[in-house]
Design an enzyme around this catalytic site. Structure first.
Site, mmCIF file in Angstrom:
data_model
loop_
_atom_site.group_PDB
_atom_site.id
_atom_site.type_symbol
_atom_site.label_atom_id
_atom_site.label_comp_id
_atom_site.label_asym_id
_atom_site.label_seq_id
_atom_site.Cartn_x
_atom_site.Cartn_y
_atom_site.Cartn_z
ATOM 1 N N CYS A 111 1.011 -1.062 -0.586
ATOM 2 C CA CYS A 111 0.002 0.147 0.314
ATOM 3 C C CYS A 111 0.953 1.168 0.259
ATOM 4 O O CYS A 111 0.255 2.778 0.115
ATOM 5 C CB CYS A 111 -0.588 0.054 1.391
ATOM 6 S SG CYS A 111 -1.962 -1.435 1.381
ATOM 7 N N HIS A 247 -3.001 7.043 2.006
ATOM 8 C CA HIS A 247 -4.092 6.087 1.738
ATOM 9 C C HIS A 247 -4.919 5.267 1.991
ATOM 10 O O HIS A 247 -5.323 6.017 3.654
ATOM 11 C CB HIS A 247 -1.925 5.013 1.923
ATOM 12 C CG HIS A 247 -3.201 3.280 2.041
ATOM 13 N ND1 HIS A 247 -3.985 3.380 0.811
ATOM 14 C CD2 HIS A 247 -3.333 2.574 3.433
ATOM 15 C CE1 HIS A 247 -3.815 1.790 1.500
ATOM 16 N NE2 HIS A 247 -4.077 1.517 2.097
ATOM 17 N N ASN A 277 -10.114 -0.234 0.055
ATOM 18 C CA ASN A 277 -8.659 0.057 -0.264
ATOM 19 C C ASN A 277 -8.717 -0.950 -1.192
ATOM 20 O O ASN A 277 -7.980 -2.109 -1.406
ATOM 21 C CB ASN A 277 -8.266 -1.388 1.413
ATOM 22 C CG ASN A 277 -6.325 -1.103 1.277
ATOM 23 O OD1 ASN A 277 -5.998 -0.670 0.576
ATOM 24 N ND2 ASN A 277 -6.940 -0.885 2.730
HETATM 25 N N1 ACO Z 1 -18.074 -9.003 9.457
HETATM 26 C C1 ACO Z 1 -18.526 -9.204 10.605
HETATM 27 N N2 ACO Z 1 -17.708 -9.908 11.816
HETATM 28 C C2 ACO Z 1 -17.091 -9.436 11.416
HETATM 29 C C3 ACO Z 1 -15.949 -9.611 10.158
HETATM 30 C C4 ACO Z 1 -17.309 -8.752 8.594
HETATM 31 N N3 ACO Z 1 -16.290 -8.720 7.966
HETATM 32 N N4 ACO Z 1 -14.763 -9.358 10.324
HETATM 33 C C5 ACO Z 1 -14.469 -9.265 11.400
HETATM 34 N N5 ACO Z 1 -16.143 -9.698 12.689
HETATM 35 C C6 ACO Z 1 -16.397 -10.714 13.602
HETATM 36 C C7 ACO Z 1 -15.432 -10.895 14.597
HETATM 37 O O1 ACO Z 1 -14.878 -13.014 13.300
HETATM 38 C C8 ACO Z 1 -14.795 -10.912 15.747
HETATM 39 O O2 ACO Z 1 -16.293 -11.445 16.161
HETATM 40 P P1 ACO Z 1 -15.862 -11.984 17.527
HETATM 41 O O3 ACO Z 1 -15.558 -10.658 18.471
HETATM 42 O O4 ACO Z 1 -17.185 -12.355 17.712
HETATM 43 O O5 ACO Z 1 -14.032 -13.232 17.754
HETATM 44 C C9 ACO Z 1 -14.911 -9.530 16.029
HETATM 45 O O6 ACO Z 1 -16.032 -9.320 14.488
HETATM 46 C C10 ACO Z 1 -13.931 -8.431 16.346
HETATM 47 O O7 ACO Z 1 -13.306 -8.517 15.105
HETATM 48 P P2 ACO Z 1 -11.795 -8.401 15.301
HETATM 49 O O8 ACO Z 1 -10.797 -8.032 13.952
HETATM 50 O O9 ACO Z 1 -11.253 -7.620 16.631
HETATM 51 O O10 ACO Z 1 -12.408 -6.448 13.968
HETATM 52 P P3 ACO Z 1 -12.007 -4.538 14.639
HETATM 53 O O11 ACO Z 1 -12.658 -3.997 15.890
HETATM 54 O O12 ACO Z 1 -10.359 -5.135 15.100
HETATM 55 O O13 ACO Z 1 -11.784 -4.623 12.704
HETATM 56 C C11 ACO Z 1 -10.240 -4.194 11.132
HETATM 57 C C12 ACO Z 1 -11.762 -5.070 11.773
HETATM 58 C C13 ACO Z 1 -11.143 -3.562 10.587
HETATM 59 C C14 ACO Z 1 -9.974 -5.152 9.937
HETATM 60 C C15 ACO Z 1 -9.279 -3.318 11.838
HETATM 61 O O14 ACO Z 1 -8.765 -3.893 12.601
HETATM 62 C C16 ACO Z 1 -8.678 -2.302 11.021
HETATM 63 O O15 ACO Z 1 -9.466 -2.220 10.389
HETATM 64 N N6 ACO Z 1 -7.573 -3.155 10.739
HETATM 65 C C17 ACO Z 1 -6.443 -2.076 9.804
HETATM 66 C C18 ACO Z 1 -6.285 -2.882 8.968
HETATM 67 C C19 ACO Z 1 -6.782 -2.190 7.451
HETATM 68 O O16 ACO Z 1 -6.847 -1.138 7.036
HETATM 69 N N7 ACO Z 1 -5.697 -3.409 6.818
HETATM 70 C C20 ACO Z 1 -5.849 -2.570 5.621
HETATM 71 C C21 ACO Z 1 -4.913 -3.065 4.646
HETATM 72 S S1 ACO Z 1 -3.117 -3.006 5.464
HETATM 73 C C22 ACO Z 1 -3.376 -1.441 4.605
HETATM 74 O O17 ACO Z 1 -4.094 -0.911 3.629
HETATM 75 C C23 ACO Z 1 -2.292 -0.942 5.592
#
Ligand code: ACO
Length: 320
Positions: A111, A247, A277
């Site tokens: 990215c 980004h 993204n």
């Molecule tokens: N729909 C519904 N529920 C979901 C989904 C979904 N798509 N995905 C995960 N869940 C559930 C999980 O199973 C979990 O359930 P549980 O509590 O029963 O186990 C719950 O939601 C929370 O999951 P987490 O992974 O802890 O969710 P989090 O609040 O961390 O959000 C996310 C996840 C959005 C990916 C966050 O960590 C984030 O924004 N990270 C940044 C990563 C990013 O943007 N990466 C992009 C690629 S890299 C880059 O471009 C830099």
């Protein structure tokens, strides 16, 4: 001598997939995705290849810059989803455009790939090695997603953005880039099947695997420092910058960066609601949309900043 962006272009994959569409094929919801990321829909490639998307964005940027393909002496494509192991996507685009005077190669910095490419062009122009460069960020990430992993596949889209950079007395004022291969293990795609008959390949390793929270922490810890570094180097106050074009991974990351810099979110334009993204393509797509809306005037200062797999990051301050 530095480099100045004289044209922008972008091209998104035709098929739009909304959060509601995804909720029909996996256990997710518009509420979950939008509240955590700011994403509403994303373009997903069906027939389109990375080369095709890159070429279409390149043609738009060249037309905008009023530069012919023959006038280019450098083409860089930032991508992690080239259609081939070899040739490079930049060579395939060179052939499509007929830009036969240009040297051409790809950069893989995920990215942050567009920022690494911009920094490279800056260095080429400072050294007098290029006069007119085309930089393209292009991805078909849908091909390398694990579509059974709802926490990752809902985040990404497919498309391309491009800029034409010309050697100039003004333009790019400062760049910063960095990498952290230790923390980079939190975001991988082991997408290379081993064809050696003596070795057993684990096909589960072929798709994107991400520890979302580790990526989140990395982004909010490195990006504000990288931006502050280039502002301090150039004696620029955060409020002197008209727009921060970051980004488009996640709206919450942008909100935290804005808070660190003491800058209102009005100065952080976004596309992620309709693009998701698109990794290396996200910054040039955003820049193109900002330009097409007439939001930039000659002399405005803008900051571009990218971060992602590797881990890698890069920022640039430029005068428009
Ligand atoms: N729909 C519904 N529920 C979901 C989904 C979904 N798509 N995905 C995960 N869940 C559930 C999980 O199973 C979990 O359930 P549980 O509590 O029963 O186990 C719950 O939601 C929370 O999951 P987490 O992974 O802890 O969710 P989090 O609040 O961390 O959000 C996310 C996840 C959005 C990916 C966050 O960590 C984030 O924004 N990270 C940044 C990563 C990013 O943007 N990466 C992009 C690629 S890299 C880059 O471009 C830099």
């Amino acid at each position: 001598m530095t480099g100045r962006i004289i044209g922008t272009g972008s091209f998104l994959a035709k098929t739009r997939v909304t959060n509601d569409d995804l909720s029909k094929i996996m256990d997710t919801s518009d509420e979950w995705i939008y509240s955590r990321t700011g994403i509403k829909e994303r373009p997903i490639a069906k027939e389109e290849t990375t080369t095709y998307l890159a070429t279409m964005a390149a043609k738009a940027a060249l037309a905008d810059a009023k530069v012919t393909p023959e006038e280019l002496d450098l083409i860089i494509v930032a991508t992690v989803t080239n259609d081939f192991v070899t040739p490079a996507c930049a060579c395939a685009v060179q052939a499509e455009l007929g830009a036969m005077q240009a040297q051409a190669f790809d950069i893989n910095a995920a990215c942050a790939g567009f920022m690494y490419s911009l920094h490279t062009v800056y260095a080429y122009m400072q050294a007098g090695l290029a006069k007119r460069a085309l930089i393209i960020g292009a991805e078909t990430l849908s091909r390398i997603m694990d579509w059974t992993d709802r926490s990752t596949c809902v985040l990404f889209g497919d498309g391309a953005g491009a800029v034409v950079v010309e050697a100039s007395e003004t333009g790019i004022l400062a760049c910063d880039q960095g990498a952290d291969g230790v923390r980079g293990k939190n975001l991988t795609c082991m997408n290379r099947t081993n064809n050696n008959p003596l070795v057993q390949t684990d096909t589960r390793l072929q798709y994107v695997k991400m520890d979302g929270q580790a990526v989140f922490k990395f982004a909010v810890s490195e990006v504000p420092g990288s931006i502050k570094k280039i502002l301090e180097e150039t004696n620029t106050k955060p409020e002197d910058v008209k727009y921060y074009l970051l980004h488009q991974a996640n709206l919450r990351i942008l909100q935290i960066v804005a808070k660190h810099l003491g800058i209102s979110m009005d100065r952080f334009p976004t596309t992620m609601d309709h693009t998701g993204n698109i990794s290396a393509a996200s910054i040039p797509i955003l820049l193109d949309e900002v330009c097409k809306k007439g939001m930039l005037n000659r002399g405005d200062k803008i900051v571009l900043s990218g971060f992602g797999g590797g881990f890698t990051w890069g920022s640039c301050l430029m005068e428009w």
